[in-house]
Design an enzyme around this catalytic site. Structure first.
Site, PDB file in Angstrom:
ATOM      1  N   TYR A   1      -8.392   5.971  -6.258  1.00  0.00           N
ATOM      2  CA  TYR A   1      -6.948   5.800  -6.302  1.00  0.00           C
ATOM      3  C   TYR A   1      -6.294   6.715  -7.334  1.00  0.00           C
ATOM      4  CZ  TYR A   1      -7.117   1.844  -3.067  1.00  0.00           C
ATOM      5  OH  TYR A   1      -7.274   1.054  -1.960  1.00  0.00           O
TER       6      TYR A   1
ATOM      7  N   HIS B   1      -8.607  -0.556   3.891  1.00  0.00           N
ATOM      8  CA  HIS B   1      -8.314   0.843   3.551  1.00  0.00           C
ATOM      9  C   HIS B   1      -8.856   1.741   4.645  1.00  0.00           C
ATOM     10  CE1 HIS B   1      -8.442   4.800   1.728  1.00  0.00           C
ATOM     11  NE2 HIS B   1      -9.714   4.858   2.090  1.00  0.00           N
TER      12      HIS B   1
ATOM     13  N   GLU C   1     -14.424  10.607   0.536  1.00  0.00           N
ATOM     14  CA  GLU C   1     -14.568   9.170   0.282  1.00  0.00           C
ATOM     15  C   GLU C   1     -15.939   8.656   0.731  1.00  0.00           C
ATOM     16  OE1 GLU C   1     -11.017   7.443   2.045  1.00  0.00           O
ATOM     17  OE2 GLU C   1      -9.741   8.368   0.511  1.00  0.00           O
TER      18      GLU C   1
ATOM     19  N   ASN D   1      -3.404  -5.794   1.461  1.00  0.00           N
ATOM     20  CA  ASN D   1      -3.193  -5.348   2.847  1.00  0.00           C
ATOM     21  C   ASN D   1      -4.503  -5.178   3.622  1.00  0.00           C
ATOM     22  OD1 ASN D   1      -4.015  -3.012   1.602  1.00  0.00           O
ATOM     23  ND2 ASN D   1      -2.229  -1.809   2.147  1.00  0.00           N
TER      24      ASN D   1
ATOM     25  N   LYS E   1     -10.913  -4.853   2.214  1.00  0.00           N
ATOM     26  CA  LYS E   1     -10.585  -5.191   0.825  1.00  0.00           C
ATOM     27  C   LYS E   1     -10.916  -6.665   0.549  1.00  0.00           C
ATOM     28  CE  LYS E   1      -7.011  -1.589   0.576  1.00  0.00           C
ATOM     29  NZ  LYS E   1      -5.607  -1.243   0.194  1.00  0.00           N
TER      30      LYS E   1
HETATM   31  P1  ATP Z   1      -5.017   2.832   1.784  1.00  0.00           P
HETATM   32  O1  ATP Z   1      -5.206   4.085   0.966  1.00  0.00           O
HETATM   33  O2  ATP Z   1      -5.408   1.561   1.071  1.00  0.00           O
HETATM   34  O3  ATP Z   1      -5.585   2.935   3.164  1.00  0.00           O
HETATM   35  P2  ATP Z   1      -2.384   3.712   2.347  1.00  0.00           P
HETATM   36  O4  ATP Z   1      -2.984   5.070   2.537  1.00  0.00           O
HETATM   37  O5  ATP Z   1      -1.587   3.122   3.457  1.00  0.00           O
HETATM   38  O6  ATP Z   1      -3.468   2.643   2.005  1.00  0.00           O
HETATM   39  P3  ATP Z   1      -1.616   4.556  -0.340  1.00  0.00           P
HETATM   40  O7  ATP Z   1      -0.307   5.169  -0.589  1.00  0.00           O
HETATM   41  O8  ATP Z   1      -2.841   5.418  -0.323  1.00  0.00           O
HETATM   42  O9  ATP Z   1      -1.497   3.712   1.029  1.00  0.00           O
HETATM   43  O10 ATP Z   1      -1.803   3.398  -1.403  1.00  0.00           O
HETATM   44  C1  ATP Z   1      -3.076   2.847  -1.614  1.00  0.00           C
HETATM   45  C2  ATP Z   1      -2.958   1.348  -1.751  1.00  0.00           C
HETATM   46  O11 ATP Z   1      -2.186   1.022  -2.900  1.00  0.00           O
HETATM   47  C3  ATP Z   1      -2.247   0.631  -0.599  1.00  0.00           C
HETATM   48  O12 ATP Z   1      -3.108   0.326   0.471  1.00  0.00           O
HETATM   49  C4  ATP Z   1      -1.789  -0.635  -1.271  1.00  0.00           C
HETATM   50  O13 ATP Z   1      -2.874  -1.574  -1.339  1.00  0.00           O
HETATM   51  C5  ATP Z   1      -1.467  -0.180  -2.681  1.00  0.00           C
HETATM   52  N1  ATP Z   1      -0.046   0.119  -2.832  1.00  0.00           N
HETATM   53  C6  ATP Z   1       0.629   1.213  -2.385  1.00  0.00           C
HETATM   54  N2  ATP Z   1       1.925   1.157  -2.716  1.00  0.00           N
HETATM   55  C7  ATP Z   1       2.093  -0.014  -3.379  1.00  0.00           C
HETATM   56  C8  ATP Z   1       3.201  -0.675  -4.017  1.00  0.00           C
HETATM   57  N3  ATP Z   1       4.425  -0.131  -4.024  1.00  0.00           N
HETATM   58  N4  ATP Z   1       2.965  -1.863  -4.625  1.00  0.00           N
HETATM   59  C9  ATP Z   1       1.744  -2.416  -4.636  1.00  0.00           C
HETATM   60  N5  ATP Z   1       0.647  -1.845  -4.079  1.00  0.00           N
HETATM   61  C10 ATP Z   1       0.823  -0.671  -3.452  1.00  0.00           C
HETATM   62 MG    MG Z   2      -4.260   5.987   1.092  1.00  0.00          MG
END
Ligand code: ATP
Ligand code: MG
Length: 146
Positions: free
Chosen positions: A50, A118, A129, A115, A10
């Site tokens: 997303y 991804h 994806e 974070n 990211k």
């Molecule tokens: P990713 O899909 O990025 O690998 P993930 O699968 O761990 O992460 P998801 O639930 O798919 O998490 O959420 C996608 C992304 O949205 C997260 O990586 C984070 O950057 C963001 N995100 C998720 N929850 C929150 C939140 N409560 N507040 C802010 N950002 C969030």
């Molecule tokens: Mg995810």
């Protein structure tokens, strides 16, 4: 079984200069990087990627963050690569991620969306994806992409 996953560094990871370190960690787990790219995304592809969080209150901020700089999309391949990469990354919230994971070591402990990386959450989503970000049409019944 060997499988593919979609990984994307990211904008915060790119800005912190972590691309080389992350590639090293992927290789040291025994995974191959089959293809990678450096680019800026557009809003349309992010809304698709997303879709599961598009209606959450934090999405606009997160979208702005994801559009703020270059990302590094990658196709990673290896034994249990989907779960293996999730283990290497650590949990979504960097504040809960153990030291030694990418998010634990480099993620923003205060700002959840920053974070660093991804990784796909299932083999089927990985193929979807990879198709989306690399503009490929895959036969999901076959394992071989490259
Ligand atoms: P990713 O899909 O990025 O690998 P993930 O699968 O761990 O992460 P998801 O639930 O798919 O998490 O959420 C996608 C992304 O949205 C997260 O990586 C984070 O950057 C963001 N995100 C998720 N929850 C929150 C939140 N409560 N507040 C802010 N950002 C969030
Ligand atoms: Mg995810």
């Amino acid at each position: 079984m060997k499988e593919y996953t979609y990984i994307m560094i990211k904008p915060d990871g790119v800005r912190m200069g972590l691309t080389e370190e992350i590639i090293k960690r992927i290789h040291s787990k025994g995974f191959e990087i089959k293809l990678f790219d450096v680019r800026k995304l557009d809003g349309e592809i992010l809304d698709e990627h997303y879709a599961h969080i598009k209606d959450k209150p934090f999405y606009p901020t997160m979208k702005e963050f994801m559009l703020s700089d270059y990302v590094v999309p990658m196709i990673v391949y290896g034994e249990n690569a989907v779960q293996g990469m999730r283990d290497l990354m650590g949990p979504t919230k960097s504040s809960e991620a153990p030291v030694g994971t990418i998010r634990g070591d480099y993620g923003n402990k205060e700002v959840i969306n920053e974070n660093v990386i991804h990784g796909s959450d299932s083999r089927e989503n990985a193929l979807i994806e990879i198709e989306r970000f690399f503009n490929l049409k895959l036969n999901h019944g076959e394992d071989i992409i490259f």
